[in-house]
Every structure is written in C-alpha cells, then in structure tokens.
Design an enzyme around this catalytic site. Sequence first.
Site, PDB file in Angstrom:
ATOM      1  CE  LYS A 196      -4.350  -1.914   1.531  1.00 20.90           C
ATOM      2  NZ  LYS A 196      -5.367  -2.063   2.591  1.00 20.90           N
ATOM      3  NE  ARG A 225      -7.408  -8.448   1.178  1.00 17.84           N
ATOM      4  CZ  ARG A 225      -7.008  -7.633   0.215  1.00 17.84           C
ATOM      5  NH1 ARG A 225      -6.047  -6.777   0.429  1.00 17.84           N
ATOM      6  NH2 ARG A 225      -7.577  -7.687  -0.977  1.00 17.84           N
TER       7      ARG A 225
HETATM    8  C1  7PJ Z   1      -8.090  -4.566   2.202  1.00 23.12           C
HETATM    9  C2  7PJ Z   1      -9.116  -5.413   1.810  1.00 23.12           C
HETATM   10  C3  7PJ Z   1      -7.764  -4.465   3.595  1.00 23.12           C
HETATM   11  C4  7PJ Z   1      -9.513  -6.070   3.973  1.00 23.12           C
HETATM   12  C5  7PJ Z   1      -8.307  -4.434   0.067  1.00 23.12           C
HETATM   13  C6  7PJ Z   1      -5.396  -3.552  -1.500  1.00 23.12           C
HETATM   14  C7  7PJ Z   1      -6.691  -2.852  -1.629  1.00 23.12           C
HETATM   15  N1  7PJ Z   1      -9.820  -6.174   2.678  1.00 23.12           N
HETATM   16  N2  7PJ Z   1      -9.244  -5.313   0.461  1.00 23.12           N
HETATM   17  N3  7PJ Z   1      -8.518  -5.247   4.428  1.00 23.12           N
HETATM   18  N4  7PJ Z   1      -7.574  -3.973   1.107  1.00 23.12           N
HETATM   19  N5  7PJ Z   1     -10.185  -6.805   4.867  1.00 23.12           N
HETATM   20  O1  7PJ Z   1      -5.291  -4.751  -1.334  1.00 23.12           O
HETATM   21  O2  7PJ Z   1      -4.378  -2.813  -1.593  1.00 23.12           O
HETATM   22  O3  7PJ Z   1      -6.888  -3.734   4.047  1.00 23.12           O
HETATM   23  S1  7PJ Z   1      -8.113  -3.962  -1.586  1.00 23.12           S
END
Ligand code: 7PJ
Length: 288
Positions: free
Chosen positions: A230, A264
């Site tokens: 990010k 994640r």
């Molecule tokens: C997140 C997500 C996060 C959860 C994305 C990216 C953007 N779901 N989906 N938490 N970010 N739970 O992966 O950079 O931070 S999409």
Amino acid sequence: MQDRYAMPMQLRCGRHQLDLSYPRVMGILNVTPDSFSDGGRHNALDEAVYRAETMLAEGAAIIDIGGESTRPGASPVPLQEELDRVLPVVERLVSELDALVSLDTSRGEVMREAASRGAGMINDVRSLRWPGALEAAAMSGLPVCVMHMLGEPTDMQLAPHYEMPIEEAVAAFLETRIAECEAAGIRREQLVLDPGFGFGKRVEHNLRLLNRMQPLTDFGLPLLAGMSRKSMIGKVLARPVEERLSGGLALATMAVERGARIVRVHDVGPTVDAVNMTWAVLQEGTDA
Ligand code: 7PJ
C-alpha cells in the site's frame, strides 16, 4: 490482564475450520483487469488457479478473491461482471484445491452465490453497509471481516479528516458495526475486525493506527491487517509498488506483535516466514 496472545479463536468457515490461536496469512487473488498491484495479469481463470495454488503451497491459510477494484478512485463494477469474474474462480479453488476461500465483495448477491459454491468467508471493505449485504451474510452463516473505511473508494482519499484520534474513530466505528451485525443475526464469534489501512486515511493516520492497534484486541475478536504494497509504504520509503516487500514485512511483523491474527498480503511466502518468526518470539516470555 487478559493475555492477548492466548485468546482461543476458531472461525467456522463452512466446511473449513480456521484456527486463529496463532497468526495466519491471507493471500490476495485479484481477478480485476485493473488491480493496481498486479496489473490484471492474473485475470485468466487458469492463471488465477495457478496463483492460488502457489500461495497455498507457500503457506496461505485463506485465499481472498476480489473482483471489484477498491483502490482509491475506482468505481464499482456492474453486478454481473463481478459475478462473472469471481464465481468461476471460487468454484475451481473449492473443487480442485479444497481451498478456504474468502470473497472480497460488498454485494449480497455475490456473497450468496459464492457461499453456495463453497466460499468460506466474507470480506467486505464496506462492512455490510450496502443494501442486502447484512441479510445475505447472516443467511450464509459464514464469518465476516468488518473493516473501517471513511467514505467510499471513489472519494475516500480526497481529504480524509477525523474529529478524534484515528484509533478512537476506528474503534467506535467497529463497535457500531459489531452491534449491527449481531442485530442482523450474525454471531459475534464469526466476526473479524480490520482497521482498514489505506481506506480514507492519510499516511500519518495509517502509521499511527498500526502503532496503536493493540487496544482493538479488547473486542475479543480476531484482527486482520492489510497493508501489503500500500501507499503508506510507498510514501515513507519512496518505493514504487513492486519494491514494497521489505516495508510490508516490517508492517506485517508489527501488526502481529500488536495482536493481528490474519495478515492479508500479495507476497505470501516471505510473509509466512516473517509472521512465524515473530510468533516464535512472542511465544517465549509472554505472561499467560
Ligand atoms: C483490504 C481489503 C484491507 C480487507 C483491500 C489492496 C486494496 N480487505 N481489500 N482489508 N484492502 N479486509 O489490497 O491494496 O486492508 S483492496
């Protein structure tokens, strides 16, 4: 004092049981043509299955499938397009790899269809605030990740402003969402909480939120942290998106140290090592 590292946490994810008594890695599988981190190269079905297989071999416990780009400025895709993107991937990961699949979606219809094809978890960056999502999630019986976001992806990064310290705003939001999920019939023990790094937050908000994340464990629910590649890394280190792994490993380590049970990420193998190493240290000398 409650030992935050010893909380027994199990999620019932359909046919799968997810043991969160130690930290696990969720691998990101974008099936959007414009996903900012892998440029849509994993769009083809076969490639998506291969990518998931690799992440599982590297130690991912969950594969998070996303068919709607939620990057800053992105607009929602039409429902049918989202269904067409994600459902074939869900089907193949479940039938061929027996994978624990989570669905990154805000739409009740997508949740329902994915659940009927064997998805094991719902990950909604809008925390079930779109019409029909609460009901669909409750009907599925699946665990739900509720995430803090200020605004919508279309406008969330324009001028994020908070009237209180970011960690308090996030905690208050999550408390409200927990209550609304419970009122809709979702069992509290099936909820996962996420501070929502990068969603309506300036870089200083994100850094402070990570540093002060530990009190969120007081909800007694597993925490998920998503910071992989990010812009908070890009801004601090002045790195383009393909050079953010080292920064991301530092952040994953800190998140686990502050109580995260799901991290994640795009880069599963290196993150599994970082998380397992961190956990080994935390196991020795933490007062039970
Ligand atoms: C997140 C997500 C996060 C959860 C994305 C990216 C953007 N779901 N989906 N938490 N970010 N739970 O992966 O950079 O931070 S999409």
